[in-house]
Design an enzyme around this catalytic site. Structure first.
Site, PDB file in Angstrom:
ATOM      1  N   CYS A 155      55.239  34.720  77.659  1.00 59.98           N
ATOM      2  CA  CYS A 155      54.019  36.014  76.243  1.00 59.98           C
ATOM      3  C   CYS A 155      54.461  37.174  76.739  1.00 59.98           C
ATOM      4  CB  CYS A 155      52.540  35.791  76.338  1.00 59.98           C
ATOM      5  SG  CYS A 155      51.829  36.928  75.383  1.00 59.98           S
ATOM      6  N   CYS A 192      50.205  32.504  72.422  1.00 56.71           N
ATOM      7  CA  CYS A 192      50.430  33.129  73.780  1.00 56.71           C
ATOM      8  C   CYS A 192      48.974  31.751  74.446  1.00 56.71           C
ATOM      9  CB  CYS A 192      49.929  33.701  73.884  1.00 56.71           C
ATOM     10  SG  CYS A 192      49.586  34.485  75.466  1.00 56.71           S
ATOM     11  N   TYR A 203      49.078  45.998  25.441  1.00 56.35           N
ATOM     12  CA  TYR A 203      49.345  47.170  25.720  1.00 56.35           C
ATOM     13  C   TYR A 203      49.775  47.252  23.856  1.00 56.35           C
ATOM     14  CZ  TYR A 203      52.694  42.836  26.742  1.00 56.35           C
ATOM     15  OH  TYR A 203      53.205  41.712  26.839  1.00 56.35           O
ATOM     16  N   CYS A 254      51.849  39.084  77.716  1.00 52.95           N
ATOM     17  CA  CYS A 254      50.892  39.464  79.205  1.00 52.95           C
ATOM     18  C   CYS A 254      51.935  38.001  80.023  1.00 52.95           C
ATOM     19  CB  CYS A 254      49.747  38.555  79.024  1.00 52.95           C
ATOM     20  SG  CYS A 254      49.620  37.141  78.608  1.00 52.95           S
ATOM     21  N   CYS A 271      45.642  37.846  77.679  1.00 52.18           N
ATOM     22  CA  CYS A 271      45.999  38.130  77.247  1.00 52.18           C
ATOM     23  C   CYS A 271      45.528  40.097  77.171  1.00 52.18           C
ATOM     24  CB  CYS A 271      46.376  37.749  76.405  1.00 52.18           C
ATOM     25  SG  CYS A 271      48.487  38.336  75.904  1.00 52.18           S
ATOM     26  N   LYS A 295      63.675  50.060  33.747  1.00 47.87           N
ATOM     27  CA  LYS A 295      63.481  49.167  35.151  1.00 47.87           C
ATOM     28  C   LYS A 295      63.577  50.757  36.303  1.00 47.87           C
ATOM     29  CE  LYS A 295      63.380  45.498  34.939  1.00 47.87           C
ATOM     30  NZ  LYS A 295      62.901  44.198  34.544  1.00 47.87           N
ATOM     31  N   GLU A 354      54.602  54.212  29.406  1.00 47.40           N
ATOM     32  CA  GLU A 354      53.461  53.242  29.926  1.00 47.40           C
ATOM     33  C   GLU A 354      54.292  52.214  31.185  1.00 47.40           C
ATOM     34  OE1 GLU A 354      51.512  50.327  27.280  1.00 47.40           O
ATOM     35  OE2 GLU A 354      51.824  51.562  25.031  1.00 47.40           O
ATOM     36  N   ASP A 413      54.229  44.702  35.892  1.00 48.98           N
ATOM     37  CA  ASP A 413      55.197  43.606  36.371  1.00 48.98           C
ATOM     38  C   ASP A 413      53.689  41.763  36.459  1.00 48.98           C
ATOM     39  OD1 ASP A 413      57.003  41.709  36.873  1.00 48.98           O
ATOM     40  OD2 ASP A 413      56.991  42.342  39.384  1.00 48.98           O
ATOM     41  N   LYS A 465      55.370  49.824  33.622  1.00 50.03           N
ATOM     42  CA  LYS A 465      55.520  48.495  33.207  1.00 50.03           C
ATOM     43  C   LYS A 465      54.873  47.282  34.118  1.00 50.03           C
ATOM     44  CE  LYS A 465      59.613  44.931  31.733  1.00 50.03           C
ATOM     45  NZ  LYS A 465      58.741  44.354  31.841  1.00 50.03           N
TER      46      LYS A 465
HETATM   47  S1  IVH Z   1      55.404  46.155  24.740  1.00 49.81           S
HETATM   48  C1  IVH Z   1      57.470  44.367  21.254  1.00 49.81           C
HETATM   49  N1  IVH Z   1      53.832  47.840  26.997  1.00 49.81           N
HETATM   50  O1  IVH Z   1      57.739  43.005  29.605  1.00 49.81           O
HETATM   51  C2  IVH Z   1      56.859  44.753  22.861  1.00 49.81           C
HETATM   52  N2  IVH Z   1      55.683  45.112  27.445  1.00 49.81           N
HETATM   53  O2  IVH Z   1      60.205  43.352  29.461  1.00 49.81           O
HETATM   54  C3  IVH Z   1      56.592  44.540  23.304  1.00 49.81           C
HETATM   55  N3  IVH Z   1      55.012  44.364  29.561  1.00 49.81           N
HETATM   56  O3  IVH Z   1      57.033  40.788  27.169  1.00 49.81           O
HETATM   57  C4  IVH Z   1      56.090  44.587  24.998  1.00 49.81           C
HETATM   58  N4  IVH Z   1      54.606  46.448  30.552  1.00 49.81           N
HETATM   59  O4  IVH Z   1      54.810  41.432  29.025  1.00 49.81           O
HETATM   60  C5  IVH Z   1      55.076  45.845  26.042  1.00 49.81           C
HETATM   61  N5  IVH Z   1      53.292  48.009  28.680  1.00 49.81           N
HETATM   62  C6  IVH Z   1      53.582  47.476  28.694  1.00 49.81           C
HETATM   63  C7  IVH Z   1      53.675  46.757  29.371  1.00 49.81           C
HETATM   64  C8  IVH Z   1      55.430  45.381  28.335  1.00 49.81           C
HETATM   65  C9  IVH Z   1      55.043  45.212  30.677  1.00 49.81           C
HETATM   66  C10 IVH Z   1      56.018  43.059  29.322  1.00 49.81           C
HETATM   67  C11 IVH Z   1      55.994  42.376  28.847  1.00 49.81           C
HETATM   68  C12 IVH Z   1      57.073  42.114  28.170  1.00 49.81           C
HETATM   69  C13 IVH Z   1      57.967  42.105  29.062  1.00 49.81           C
HETATM   70  C14 IVH Z   1      59.393  42.929  28.379  1.00 49.81           C
END
Ligand code: IVH
Length: 669
Positions: free
Chosen positions: A403, A421, A221, A406, A427, A311, A109, A113, A111
């Site tokens: 500027c 400017c 998730y 111009c 301009c 990551k 999945e 942010d 991740k």
């Molecule tokens: S699973 C038991 N799935 O990343 C673990 N976490 O660095 C449950 N996060 O605290 C997390 N996308 O806030 C999971 N597809 C995803 C995620 C995800 C973002 C975040 C989440 C977690 C943190 C860990």
């Protein structure tokens, strides 16, 4: 539709739009239904149900956070920074399970942010939402989480589980983040350093109304505590179940067997997809899909032994600041741009970064020659985070005096970070935008001269300033791609008919910084003629109600410019004209020394227009009636102030009398 149907209809539309990204209703119809709902709820507060869409921003601002204990601990994930580490993690897990790695089904999945949030549903209704906190105790953030339209207030099922704790990520999509920061820059308020902070800052807002304006999203998730759900054997079943209950799906999830090559190709694919996604992701989460295997592996410290976060490489890099150039934007603002020794960051080579404005440069203490840290978040333009090491031969960054587009003088408005400017109308860098502003519906209303056509004419050199509009010929327009004789004729006709305007409208059309539609109207009403406005001093201008020192200074400077005066003269020569506003020389204002009171509802003027009118005539406008009051203007449904005036024998006028005494009929809208 009855109340219940209305609620479920609007919730369905919201779900189509915010969860499925598939709008199924026109804005106007949606607005109408929402209004009907609010009306019904106002008339019958006893109807209001917790799943009503009106309840999303209904909550009051909180004054303190309430702590919430998580019934099931909220864990974090271990990180991997290479493919080797990732693969080794699952090899180890397989070994512990007495399986070969390539028989493990992995679910991958994006991740997301943002920040982790837990949502509690009690018999299908959202009961509260909490942050992760330290994993054991979080904070109640129900008031802001409820404003997120992709968080269902009620689960989409007739057989809701008794208890369901949905866990997932709240985040701010890239576009919403950029929009927020652009607005903050324009209003000189604080920026968020990245989308994650923006999401966290918004969720922790005390006032849910602020959160409601910021377009956060939620994607689940996994689950925490749950009772009364169907039984699941795979993690992917849980995600499918949650989607059925009305939650968004995490895009680009994949299932594969845990062999090394599969991790390689999955990672390469996600790296490419990353820039195309509407939200920021900072890696990929790999999970063993089988729930029984998950259970037998369990946890170590604060993270599961069945999932890991791979990551993406750091998006921050260190490089040298070679120079700072200034670019002139469409509104005349000079924006500093950092020129860098090219550096590889977040997957691309970067040689420029934005610096926003001089305040930012000062805040960073930045000089040319410094070693700096830059950050590239997602696919947005990189920015300078901090000075890492001062250059041995560093030199200060200086705003050019002229500027770059111009060569006119550059100036700074007091109390503002931006340098501009000073050339305004002449301009080149500001041209197209100024012309668009001038021709827009709100101002000169040249209906057939739209943004596209302006840009075409501007880019071909045919329109350089707003004065050039009046010397356009049929040929100029008809010779452009996509234009014909007929449409050219229409453009010229709309230019001709726009020439009859109003003084306030014309003044606003000039685009003097800070002088908007209302300000321009007040100034016109006060000075009556363009000549008087052009000759007004700073002090004269500050006499106008609602005109402050910044606006006054901009106006004086605007009309001091010989280039601006020439352009205005050309426009007047071309026949732009407006009806006279009843003339009163400022020195001999007819109501000087008098105190007037406005009461009741006026029909033709707004309260502030009436006040501005009276003040421009020399009167003071007071809020209450006393013996000192000269005249009371009574609108419709005037109440106690009118009665007091009559008691005290003070002169009373209605709006029509006021207008006929002081305003020529033409100058009214
Ligand atoms: S699973 C038991 N799935 O990343 C673990 N976490 O660095 C449950 N996060 O605290 C997390 N996308 O806030 C999971 N597809 C995803 C995620 C995800 C973002 C975040 C989440 C977690 C943190 C860990």
């Amino acid at each position: 539709m009855n109340y219940k149907e209305l609620v479920s209809q609007i919730n369905q539309w919201d779900h189509d739009y915010y969860v499925l990204d598939h709008p199924t209703v026109a804005d106007a119809e949606y607005d109408l239904a929402f209004r009907a709902l609010l009306d019904l709820e106002a008339a019958h507060p006893e109807f209001i149900s917790p799943e009503s869409p009106s309840q999303r921003v209904g909550a009051k601002a909180i004054s303190d956070y309430v702590k919430i204990e998580h019934r099931v601990k909220m864990l974090s994930l271990a990180n991997a920074f290479s493919l080797e580490e990732t693969y080794a993690f699952f090899e180890k897990a397989a070994k512990e399970l007495n399986l070969s790695a390539d028989s493990l089904k992995i679910f991958s999945e994006p991740k997301l942010d943002g920040l982790a949030i837990s949502l509690h549903y009690d018999h299908g209704l959202l009961s509260y939402a909490a942050t992760r906190g330290d994993g054991l105790i979080g904070e109640d953030v129900t008031h802001t989480i409820k404003t997120i339209k992709s968080v269902p207030l009620k689960l989409a099922t007739d057989h809701p589980p008794e208890t369901l704790e949905v866990r997932g990520e709240v985040f701010m999509p890239k576009l919403a983040f950029e929009k927020f920061n652009q607005q903050a820059l324009a209003h000189n308020t604080k920026l968020f350093v990245n989308a994650r902070n923006a999401a966290a800052g918004t969720v922790r807002q005390m006032n849910p109304k602020i959160a409601a304006d910021r377009d956060l999203q939620f994607i689940p998730y996994g689950l925490g505590d749950y009772v009364g759900t169907p039984s699941f054997t795979q993690h992917s079943d849980i995600l499918a179940y949650l989607h059925d209950l009305g939650f968004r799906k995490n895009p680009h999830c994949y299932a594969f067997l845990a062999c090394y090559e599969a991790f390689v190709s999955n990672y390469e694919r996600m790296e490419q997809i990353r820039a195309l996604l509407p939200m920021q992701i900072d890696g990929i989460v790999y999970k063993i899909d089988d729930l029984a295997l998950q259970a037998s592996l369990g946890f170590i410290a604060r993270s599961p032994k069945w999932a890991i976060a791979r990551k993406f490489p750091a998006e921050n890099s260190v490089t040298e600041l070679l120079a700072v150039d200034f670019q002139v934007g469409r509104t005349g603002v000079l924006t500093p741009v950092a020129r860098l020794t090219p550096v590889f960051v977040g997957g691309v080579t970067v040689s420029n970064a934005t610096l926003h404005n001089m305040d930012e440069i000062e805040r960073l203490g930045l000089q040319i020659g410094d070693k700096i840290e830059i950050q590239r978040a997602g696919d947005v333009i990189p920015k300078v985070v901090q000075v890492v090491e001062r250059g041995a031969h560093r030199s200060p960054i200086i705003v050019p005096e002229r500027c770059p587009a111009c060569n006119a003088q550059v100036k700074q408005t007091e109390g503002q970070a931006a340098f501009r400017c000073s050339a305004d109308l002449s301009c080149g860098a500001q041209g197209a935008e100024r012309i668009r502003h001038y021709a827009s519906r709100k101002f000169m209303n040249i209906t057939n001269l739209g943004t596209k056509l302006i840009e075409l004419l501007y880019n071909t050199g045919r329109l350089k300033t707003i004065a050039d509009i009046y010397s356009l010929t049929i040929d100029d327009i008809a010779s452009l791609e996509g234009q014909g004789e007929k449409s050219a004729q229409n453009v010229l006709e709309s230019i001709a008919s726009s020439k009859q305007t109003k003084l306030g409208t014309f003044l606003g059309a000039l685009g003097i910084h800070e002088v908007g539609e209302e300000g321009a109207k007040s100034i016109a009403q006060y000075f009556k003629t363009l000549a008087a406005i052009m000759a007004a001093s700073l002090e004269d201008l500050m006499q106008v109600p609602d005109i402050g020192p910044v606006m006054a200074k901009n106006i004086v400077e605007f009309f001091q410019s010989a280039e601006n005066r020439t352009i205005i003269a050309k426009i007047i020569d071309a026949g732009v004209t407006w009806p006279a506003i009843a003339e009163f020389a400022i020195a001999q204002r007819p109501l000087a020394g008098q105190t007037w009171v406005l009461t009741g509802t006026l029909q033709q003027l707004t309260r502030s227009e009436a006040k501005a009118l009276l003040e421009s005539l020399g009167a003071k406008v007071a809020g209450s009636v006393s013996k000192k009051t000269s005249v009371v203007v009574a609108g419709v449904e005037a109440g106690s102030k009118l009665a007091t005036a009559q008691e005290l024998g003070i002169k009373v006028m209605d709006e029509a009398e006021l207008l006929s005494a002081f305003v020529t009929a033409d100058s009214l809208e």
